[in-house]
Scaffold this motif. Structure first.
Motif, PDB file in Angstrom:
ATOM      1  N   GLY A 183      43.395  35.888 -32.334  1.00  0.00           N
ATOM      2  CA  GLY A 183      42.669  34.792 -31.706  1.00  0.00           C
ATOM      3  C   GLY A 183      43.527  33.608 -31.291  1.00  0.00           C
ATOM      4  O   GLY A 183      43.059  32.472 -31.300  1.00  0.00           O
ATOM      5  N   TYR A 184      44.766  33.853 -30.918  1.00  0.00           N
ATOM      6  CA  TYR A 184      45.650  32.781 -30.461  1.00  0.00           C
ATOM      7  C   TYR A 184      45.656  32.718 -28.940  1.00  0.00           C
ATOM      8  O   TYR A 184      45.570  33.747 -28.274  1.00  0.00           O
ATOM      9  CB  TYR A 184      47.088  33.033 -30.923  1.00  0.00           C
ATOM     10  N   GLN A 185      45.777  31.520 -28.413  1.00  0.00           N
ATOM     11  CA  GLN A 185      46.004  31.362 -26.985  1.00  0.00           C
ATOM     12  C   GLN A 185      47.505  31.255 -26.754  1.00  0.00           C
ATOM     13  O   GLN A 185      48.245  30.815 -27.636  1.00  0.00           O
ATOM     14  CB  GLN A 185      45.274  30.136 -26.439  1.00  0.00           C
ATOM     15  N   ILE A 186      47.950  31.681 -25.575  1.00  0.00           N
ATOM     16  CA  ILE A 186      49.354  31.545 -25.193  1.00  0.00           C
ATOM     17  C   ILE A 186      49.418  30.510 -24.075  1.00  0.00           C
ATOM     18  O   ILE A 186      48.787  30.669 -23.028  1.00  0.00           O
ATOM     19  CB  ILE A 186      49.945  32.889 -24.728  1.00  0.00           C
ATOM     20  N   VAL A 187      50.165  29.448 -24.336  1.00  0.00           N
ATOM     21  CA  VAL A 187      50.314  28.339 -23.403  1.00  0.00           C
ATOM     22  C   VAL A 187      51.735  28.375 -22.845  1.00  0.00           C
ATOM     23  O   VAL A 187      52.684  28.666 -23.576  1.00  0.00           O
ATOM     24  CB  VAL A 187      50.046  26.995 -24.123  1.00  0.00           C
ATOM     25  N   ILE A 188      51.881  28.065 -21.576  1.00  0.00           N
ATOM     26  CA  ILE A 188      53.190  28.053 -20.934  1.00  0.00           C
ATOM     27  C   ILE A 188      53.660  26.614 -20.767  1.00  0.00           C
ATOM     28  O   ILE A 188      52.943  25.779 -20.207  1.00  0.00           O
ATOM     29  CB  ILE A 188      53.130  28.751 -19.557  1.00  0.00           C
ATOM     30  N   ALA A 189      54.867  26.344 -21.264  1.00  0.00           N
ATOM     31  CA  ALA A 189      55.462  25.010 -21.107  1.00  0.00           C
ATOM     32  C   ALA A 189      55.876  24.809 -19.652  1.00  0.00           C
ATOM     33  O   ALA A 189      56.103  25.773 -18.916  1.00  0.00           O
ATOM     34  CB  ALA A 189      56.674  24.862 -22.022  1.00  0.00           C
ATOM     35  N   ASP A 190      56.010  23.556 -19.261  1.00  0.00           N
ATOM     36  CA  ASP A 190      56.432  23.265 -17.889  1.00  0.00           C
ATOM     37  C   ASP A 190      57.944  23.465 -17.735  1.00  0.00           C
ATOM     38  O   ASP A 190      58.637  23.864 -18.682  1.00  0.00           O
ATOM     39  CB  ASP A 190      55.993  21.859 -17.472  1.00  0.00           C
ATOM     40  N   GLY A 191      58.465  23.183 -16.558  1.00  0.00           N
ATOM     41  CA  GLY A 191      59.886  23.372 -16.266  1.00  0.00           C
ATOM     42  C   GLY A 191      60.815  22.521 -17.107  1.00  0.00           C
ATOM     43  O   GLY A 191      62.006  22.801 -17.201  1.00  0.00           O
ATOM     44  N   LYS A 192      60.273  21.485 -17.736  1.00  0.00           N
ATOM     45  CA  LYS A 192      61.071  20.642 -18.638  1.00  0.00           C
ATOM     46  C   LYS A 192      60.956  21.111 -20.083  1.00  0.00           C
ATOM     47  O   LYS A 192      61.517  20.504 -20.984  1.00  0.00           O
ATOM     48  CB  LYS A 192      60.593  19.188 -18.543  1.00  0.00           C
ATOM     49  N   GLY A 193      60.180  22.185 -20.309  1.00  0.00           N
ATOM     50  CA  GLY A 193      60.002  22.696 -21.669  1.00  0.00           C
ATOM     51  C   GLY A 193      58.961  21.933 -22.461  1.00  0.00           C
ATOM     52  O   GLY A 193      58.955  21.963 -23.695  1.00  0.00           O
ATOM     53  N   GLU A 194      58.046  21.269 -21.773  1.00  0.00           N
ATOM     54  CA  GLU A 194      57.048  20.436 -22.440  1.00  0.00           C
ATOM     55  C   GLU A 194      55.635  20.948 -22.184  1.00  0.00           C
ATOM     56  O   GLU A 194      55.375  21.635 -21.200  1.00  0.00           O
ATOM     57  CB  GLU A 194      57.163  18.991 -21.934  1.00  0.00           C
ATOM     58  N   THR A 195      54.738  20.575 -23.086  1.00  0.00           N
ATOM     59  CA  THR A 195      53.319  20.855 -22.925  1.00  0.00           C
ATOM     60  C   THR A 195      52.536  19.717 -23.545  1.00  0.00           C
ATOM     61  O   THR A 195      53.032  19.037 -24.446  1.00  0.00           O
ATOM     62  CB  THR A 195      52.911  22.195 -23.576  1.00  0.00           C
ATOM     63  N   THR A 196      51.327  19.495 -23.070  1.00  0.00           N
ATOM     64  CA  THR A 196      50.474  18.457 -23.641  1.00  0.00           C
ATOM     65  C   THR A 196      49.560  19.007 -24.726  1.00  0.00           C
ATOM     66  O   THR A 196      48.827  18.255 -25.350  1.00  0.00           O
ATOM     67  CB  THR A 196      49.606  17.805 -22.539  1.00  0.00           C
ATOM     68  N   VAL A 197      49.609  20.326 -24.945  1.00  0.00           N
ATOM     69  CA  VAL A 197      48.746  20.956 -25.941  1.00  0.00           C
ATOM     70  C   VAL A 197      49.170  20.511 -27.340  1.00  0.00           C
ATOM     71  O   VAL A 197      50.355  20.427 -27.652  1.00  0.00           O
ATOM     72  CB  VAL A 197      48.824  22.497 -25.808  1.00  0.00           C
ATOM     73  N   LYS A 198      48.188  20.224 -28.161  1.00  0.00           N
ATOM     74  CA  LYS A 198      48.435  19.789 -29.540  1.00  0.00           C
ATOM     75  C   LYS A 198      48.160  20.946 -30.495  1.00  0.00           C
ATOM     76  O   LYS A 198      47.598  21.960 -30.126  1.00  0.00           O
ATOM     77  CB  LYS A 198      47.517  18.600 -29.899  1.00  0.00           C
ATOM     78  N   ASP A 199      48.509  20.759 -31.744  1.00  0.00           N
ATOM     79  CA  ASP A 199      48.254  21.751 -32.796  1.00  0.00           C
ATOM     80  C   ASP A 199      48.836  23.118 -32.458  1.00  0.00           C
ATOM     81  O   ASP A 199      48.161  24.134 -32.543  1.00  0.00           O
ATOM     82  CB  ASP A 199      46.743  21.868 -33.089  1.00  0.00           C
ATOM     83  N   VAL A 200      50.101  23.133 -32.089  1.00  0.00           N
ATOM     84  CA  VAL A 200      50.803  24.374 -31.778  1.00  0.00           C
ATOM     85  C   VAL A 200      51.316  24.982 -33.072  1.00  0.00           C
ATOM     86  O   VAL A 200      51.935  24.305 -33.891  1.00  0.00           O
ATOM     87  CB  VAL A 200      51.967  24.104 -30.799  1.00  0.00           C
ATOM     88  N   LYS A 201      51.063  26.253 -33.271  1.00  0.00           N
ATOM     89  CA  LYS A 201      51.506  26.966 -34.476  1.00  0.00           C
ATOM     90  C   LYS A 201      52.900  27.554 -34.296  1.00  0.00           C
ATOM     91  O   LYS A 201      53.740  27.463 -35.184  1.00  0.00           O
ATOM     92  CB  LYS A 201      50.486  28.059 -34.822  1.00  0.00           C
ATOM     93  N   TYR A 202      53.142  28.196 -33.143  1.00  0.00           N
ATOM     94  CA  TYR A 202      54.418  28.861 -32.902  1.00  0.00           C
ATOM     95  C   TYR A 202      54.972  28.513 -31.524  1.00  0.00           C
ATOM     96  O   TYR A 202      54.224  28.421 -30.554  1.00  0.00           O
ATOM     97  CB  TYR A 202      54.276  30.391 -32.963  1.00  0.00           C
ATOM     98  N   ILE A 203      56.296  28.365 -31.459  1.00  0.00           N
ATOM     99  CA  ILE A 203      57.040  28.284 -30.208  1.00  0.00           C
ATOM    100  C   ILE A 203      57.867  29.563 -30.154  1.00  0.00           C
ATOM    101  O   ILE A 203      58.583  29.879 -31.107  1.00  0.00           O
ATOM    102  CB  ILE A 203      57.982  27.070 -30.179  1.00  0.00           C
TER     103      ILE A 203
END
Length: 180
Positions: A62-82
């Protein structure tokens, strides 16, 4: 494409297009359709192989996969794994980073650090990821890992071999040109 959609609809399949202006927006639109998300995994902008390493785990748990931007950043909070190195995704407070020297070493680290079952193990070509993508939902059903191969070797093999039992199955995805 339109021809594929038309063929599916003609076969009686209901088709819903989920897209965005780029891969980040498309991933966000897919994630918005998920229900009861248990956690978030972030990959780099060009981290397709990293996504394939965690896809079955994400789907099974039940995890979502989020893609970071070209600078390696994301606005998503509560990230479990990179997944991937610091050049692909910047540090996120509270997130555990899993990576290796290349996509095959990262795949090995993912298999070592995340929870998988080893009754069935899938092996896919790590350069051409279509087979891994197609099998990710199947692998999720049995909480199985997808190991990435360079075509002849599998970096994670020695670790996984210790986990296999006499009843375990190893399934090569694709023809012998993809996985020898």
């Amino acid at each position: 494409d339109a021809a594929t959609v038309a063929a599916l609809e003609k076969a009686g399949v209901t088709v819903e297009k989920v897209a965005g202006k780029d891969r980040i927006e498309t991933a966000n639109n897919i994630n918005a359709k998920l229900k009861d998300v248990k956690g978030t995994i972030v990959i780099g902008l060009k981290g397709e192989a990293d996504a394939m390493s965690v896809a079955s785990f994400a789907a099974a748990n039940g995890y979502q996969i989020v893609i970071a931007d070209g600078k390696g950043e994301t606005t998503v909070k509560d990230v479990k794994y990179i997944i991937g190195g610091p050049t692909l995704v910047k540090d996120i407070a509270g997130a555990e980073r899993i990576y290796g020297a290349d996509r095959y070493a990262t795949n090995e680290e993912v298999v070592k650090k995340l929870s998988f079952e080893f009754n069935t193990v899938y092996v896919a070509n790590g350069a051409r990821l279509a087979d891994a993508l197609a099998a990710s939902v199947l692998a999720a059903k049995t909480k199985s890992p997808i190991l990435l191969s360079d075509g002849t070797t599998v970096k994670a093999a020695s670790y996984v071999n210790e986990k296999l039992t006499s009843s375990s199955k190893v399934v090569a995805l694709g023809g012998t040109g993809a996985v020898s």
